[in-house]
Design a protein around this motif. Structure first.
Motif, PDB file in Angstrom:
ATOM      1  N   ARG A  98      -6.549  92.811  55.500  1.00  0.00           N
ATOM      2  CA  ARG A  98      -8.128  92.211  56.335  1.00  0.00           C
ATOM      3  C   ARG A  98      -9.332  91.466  55.935  1.00  0.00           C
ATOM      4  NH1 ARG A  98      -8.806  94.651  61.866  1.00  0.00           N
ATOM      5  NH2 ARG A  98     -10.335  93.661  62.434  1.00  0.00           N
ATOM      6  N   LEU A  99      -9.574  92.644  54.676  1.00  0.00           N
ATOM      7  CA  LEU A  99     -10.743  93.064  54.313  1.00  0.00           C
ATOM      8  C   LEU A  99     -10.655  91.963  52.715  1.00  0.00           C
ATOM      9  CD1 LEU A  99     -13.376  94.995  54.230  1.00  0.00           C
ATOM     10  CD2 LEU A  99     -11.984  95.756  52.308  1.00  0.00           C
ATOM     11  N   ARG A 100      -9.015  91.653  52.883  1.00  0.00           N
ATOM     12  CA  ARG A 100      -9.031  90.882  50.732  1.00  0.00           C
ATOM     13  C   ARG A 100      -8.870  89.597  51.784  1.00  0.00           C
ATOM     14  NH1 ARG A 100      -5.468  92.942  47.085  1.00  0.00           N
ATOM     15  NH2 ARG A 100      -5.858  90.777  46.168  1.00  0.00           N
ATOM     16  N   ALA A 101      -8.324  89.472  53.196  1.00  0.00           N
ATOM     17  CA  ALA A 101      -8.711  88.085  53.579  1.00  0.00           C
ATOM     18  C   ALA A 101     -10.067  88.308  53.766  1.00  0.00           C
ATOM     19  CB  ALA A 101      -8.285  88.398  55.078  1.00  0.00           C
ATOM     20  N   GLU A 102     -11.051  88.668  53.543  1.00  0.00           N
ATOM     21  CA  GLU A 102     -12.514  87.918  53.701  1.00  0.00           C
ATOM     22  C   GLU A 102     -13.197  87.891  52.745  1.00  0.00           C
ATOM     23  OE1 GLU A 102     -16.307  89.449  56.515  1.00  0.00           O
ATOM     24  OE2 GLU A 102     -14.969  89.208  56.857  1.00  0.00           O
ATOM     25  N   ALA A 103     -12.649  88.645  51.877  1.00  0.00           N
ATOM     26  CA  ALA A 103     -13.175  88.247  50.404  1.00  0.00           C
ATOM     27  C   ALA A 103     -12.688  86.448  50.114  1.00  0.00           C
ATOM     28  CB  ALA A 103     -11.882  88.390  49.597  1.00  0.00           C
ATOM     29  N   VAL A 104     -11.952  86.514  50.829  1.00  0.00           N
ATOM     30  CA  VAL A 104     -10.814  85.258  50.130  1.00  0.00           C
ATOM     31  C   VAL A 104     -11.968  83.793  50.850  1.00  0.00           C
ATOM     32  CG1 VAL A 104      -8.965  82.984  50.247  1.00  0.00           C
ATOM     33  CG2 VAL A 104      -8.965  85.775  49.888  1.00  0.00           C
ATOM     34  N   ILE A 105     -12.188  83.822  52.897  1.00  0.00           N
ATOM     35  CA  ILE A 105     -12.417  83.089  53.569  1.00  0.00           C
ATOM     36  C   ILE A 105     -13.887  83.050  53.916  1.00  0.00           C
ATOM     37  CG2 ILE A 105     -10.326  82.706  54.298  1.00  0.00           C
ATOM     38  CD1 ILE A 105     -10.780  84.040  56.422  1.00  0.00           C
ATOM     39  N   GLY A 106     -14.600  84.312  53.377  1.00  0.00           N
ATOM     40  CA  GLY A 106     -15.925  84.404  54.147  1.00  0.00           C
ATOM     41  C   GLY A 106     -16.360  85.261  55.026  1.00  0.00           C
ATOM     42  N   PRO A 107     -17.847  85.484  55.442  1.00  0.00           N
ATOM     43  CA  PRO A 107     -17.599  86.289  56.649  1.00  0.00           C
ATOM     44  C   PRO A 107     -16.645  85.915  58.002  1.00  0.00           C
ATOM     45  CG  PRO A 107     -19.402  85.762  55.197  1.00  0.00           C
ATOM     46  CD  PRO A 107     -18.462  84.908  54.853  1.00  0.00           C
ATOM     47  N   THR A 108     -16.349  87.169  58.161  1.00  0.00           N
ATOM     48  CA  THR A 108     -15.548  86.338  59.976  1.00  0.00           C
ATOM     49  C   THR A 108     -16.274  87.869  60.573  1.00  0.00           C
ATOM     50  OG1 THR A 108     -14.491  88.686  59.095  1.00  0.00           O
ATOM     51  CG2 THR A 108     -13.219  85.800  58.548  1.00  0.00           C
ATOM     52  N   GLY A 109     -17.031  88.320  60.236  1.00  0.00           N
ATOM     53  CA  GLY A 109     -17.717  89.403  61.646  1.00  0.00           C
ATOM     54  C   GLY A 109     -16.598  90.684  61.022  1.00  0.00           C
ATOM     55  N   LEU A 110     -15.989  90.788  60.265  1.00  0.00           N
ATOM     56  CA  LEU A 110     -15.020  91.950  60.000  1.00  0.00           C
ATOM     57  C   LEU A 110     -15.867  93.253  60.201  1.00  0.00           C
ATOM     58  CD1 LEU A 110     -12.469  93.285  59.678  1.00  0.00           C
ATOM     59  CD2 LEU A 110     -12.826  92.974  57.344  1.00  0.00           C
ATOM     60  N   ASP A 111     -17.067  93.871  59.631  1.00  0.00           N
ATOM     61  CA  ASP A 111     -18.241  94.437  59.500  1.00  0.00           C
ATOM     62  C   ASP A 111     -18.185  95.001  61.204  1.00  0.00           C
ATOM     63  OD1 ASP A 111     -19.564  91.477  60.503  1.00  0.00           O
ATOM     64  OD2 ASP A 111     -21.514  92.618  60.252  1.00  0.00           O
ATOM     65  N   GLN A 112     -18.048  93.989  62.300  1.00  0.00           N
ATOM     66  CA  GLN A 112     -18.484  94.662  63.636  1.00  0.00           C
ATOM     67  C   GLN A 112     -17.618  95.408  63.584  1.00  0.00           C
ATOM     68  OE1 GLN A 112     -18.770  91.603  66.172  1.00  0.00           O
ATOM     69  NE2 GLN A 112     -20.213  90.391  65.090  1.00  0.00           N
ATOM     70  N   ASP A 113     -15.740  95.489  63.702  1.00  0.00           N
ATOM     71  CA  ASP A 113     -14.502  95.871  63.770  1.00  0.00           C
ATOM     72  C   ASP A 113     -14.837  97.213  63.011  1.00  0.00           C
ATOM     73  OD1 ASP A 113     -12.563  97.033  64.968  1.00  0.00           O
ATOM     74  OD2 ASP A 113     -11.105  95.910  62.919  1.00  0.00           O
ATOM     75  N   ILE A 114     -15.273  97.702  61.690  1.00  0.00           N
ATOM     76  CA  ILE A 114     -15.656  98.259  60.584  1.00  0.00           C
ATOM     77  C   ILE A 114     -16.816  99.773  61.349  1.00  0.00           C
ATOM     78  CG2 ILE A 114     -15.914  98.752  58.689  1.00  0.00           C
ATOM     79  CD1 ILE A 114     -14.397  96.942  57.500  1.00  0.00           C
ATOM     80  N   ALA A 115     -18.206  98.379  62.147  1.00  0.00           N
ATOM     81  CA  ALA A 115     -19.017  99.693  62.441  1.00  0.00           C
ATOM     82  C   ALA A 115     -18.048 100.113  63.765  1.00  0.00           C
ATOM     83  CB  ALA A 115     -19.568  98.928  62.459  1.00  0.00           C
ATOM     84  N   ARG A 116     -17.079  99.356  64.840  1.00  0.00           N
ATOM     85  CA  ARG A 116     -16.763 100.468  65.301  1.00  0.00           C
ATOM     86  C   ARG A 116     -15.835 101.429  65.274  1.00  0.00           C
ATOM     87  NH1 ARG A 116     -12.116 100.202  67.927  1.00  0.00           N
ATOM     88  NH2 ARG A 116     -10.624  98.937  66.531  1.00  0.00           N
ATOM     89  N   ARG A 117     -15.281 101.202  64.440  1.00  0.00           N
ATOM     90  CA  ARG A 117     -14.624 102.137  63.371  1.00  0.00           C
ATOM     91  C   ARG A 117     -14.778 103.363  62.812  1.00  0.00           C
ATOM     92  NH1 ARG A 117      -8.703 100.781  60.840  1.00  0.00           N
ATOM     93  NH2 ARG A 117      -8.530  97.949  61.941  1.00  0.00           N
ATOM     94  N   LEU A 118     -16.583 103.311  62.322  1.00  0.00           N
ATOM     95  CA  LEU A 118     -16.821 103.997  61.923  1.00  0.00           C
ATOM     96  C   LEU A 118     -17.202 105.164  62.961  1.00  0.00           C
ATOM     97  CD1 LEU A 118     -18.467 105.397  59.805  1.00  0.00           C
ATOM     98  CD2 LEU A 118     -20.482 103.609  59.761  1.00  0.00           C
TER      99      LEU A 118
END
Length: 179
Positions: A98-118
């Protein structure tokens, strides 16, 4: 890792009923090998059919649970499996994809999931540290206790890694994308 071997290990540590085994599993082995209670009960039946464990007659009285214990053939199977040489499994982690995909397509809100996981990793680390303080005094551990402690140390190091990695990932994700 194999669920049957995890269950044999737990039963060798302490024979118990299926329900108690499932509860114990959730609080120890379940930290690094997940299994549902249904899987545990199903596997106990298979272990009994294989002649590796036996169920004991429940003590008299209503609502008494049937306890299980490991038979010599189950102990021998665990010894065989433990001595087996196994290569490390390749990492397969959807988050990395998913991180690699965000690098290609731009911001997706993945940061929210990573913050939750943190937050989850911080909570798990705190739990592991509580277990370590409660169950593993700094000196005087037997070989068996030291081996069990090594498993916990691996969990502590993994959670520490994910906390540090998540913090770094959030810092990168906070940057504006290149055009």
């Amino acid at each position: 890792m194999s669920l049957p071997h995890a269950l044999i290990t737990a039963l060798l540590e302490r024979p118990c009923s299926g329900v108690e085994l499932a509860r114990r599993f959730d609080k120890s082995i379940g930290f690094f090998w997940h299994a549902t209670h249904q899987q545990i009960y199903r596997e106990l039946g298979r272990l009994e059919q294989a002649g590796w464990v036996e169920s004991l007659e429940p003590e008299s009285g209503r609502g008494r649970k049937r306890a299980y214990r490991v038979l010599p053939s189950g102990r021998e199977e665990l010894r065989r499996w433990t001595a087996e040489s196994q290569d490390p499994k390749p990492m397969r982690n959807e988050l990395m994809l998913r991180l690699r995909a965000e690098a290609v397509i731009g911001p997706t809100g993945l940061d929210q999931d990573i913050a939750r996981r943190l937050d989850m990793h911080r909570q798990q680390l705190a739990l592991y540290q509580q277990i370590e303080a409660r169950d593993f005094p700094p000196n005087g551990q037997s070989r068996e206790q030291q081996l069990q402690h090594l498993v916990l140390i691996a969990g502590i190091k993994m959670e520490t890694f994910w906390i540090e990695w998540s913090e770094q990932a959030l810092a990168v994700l906070a940057r504006k994308p290149s055009v």
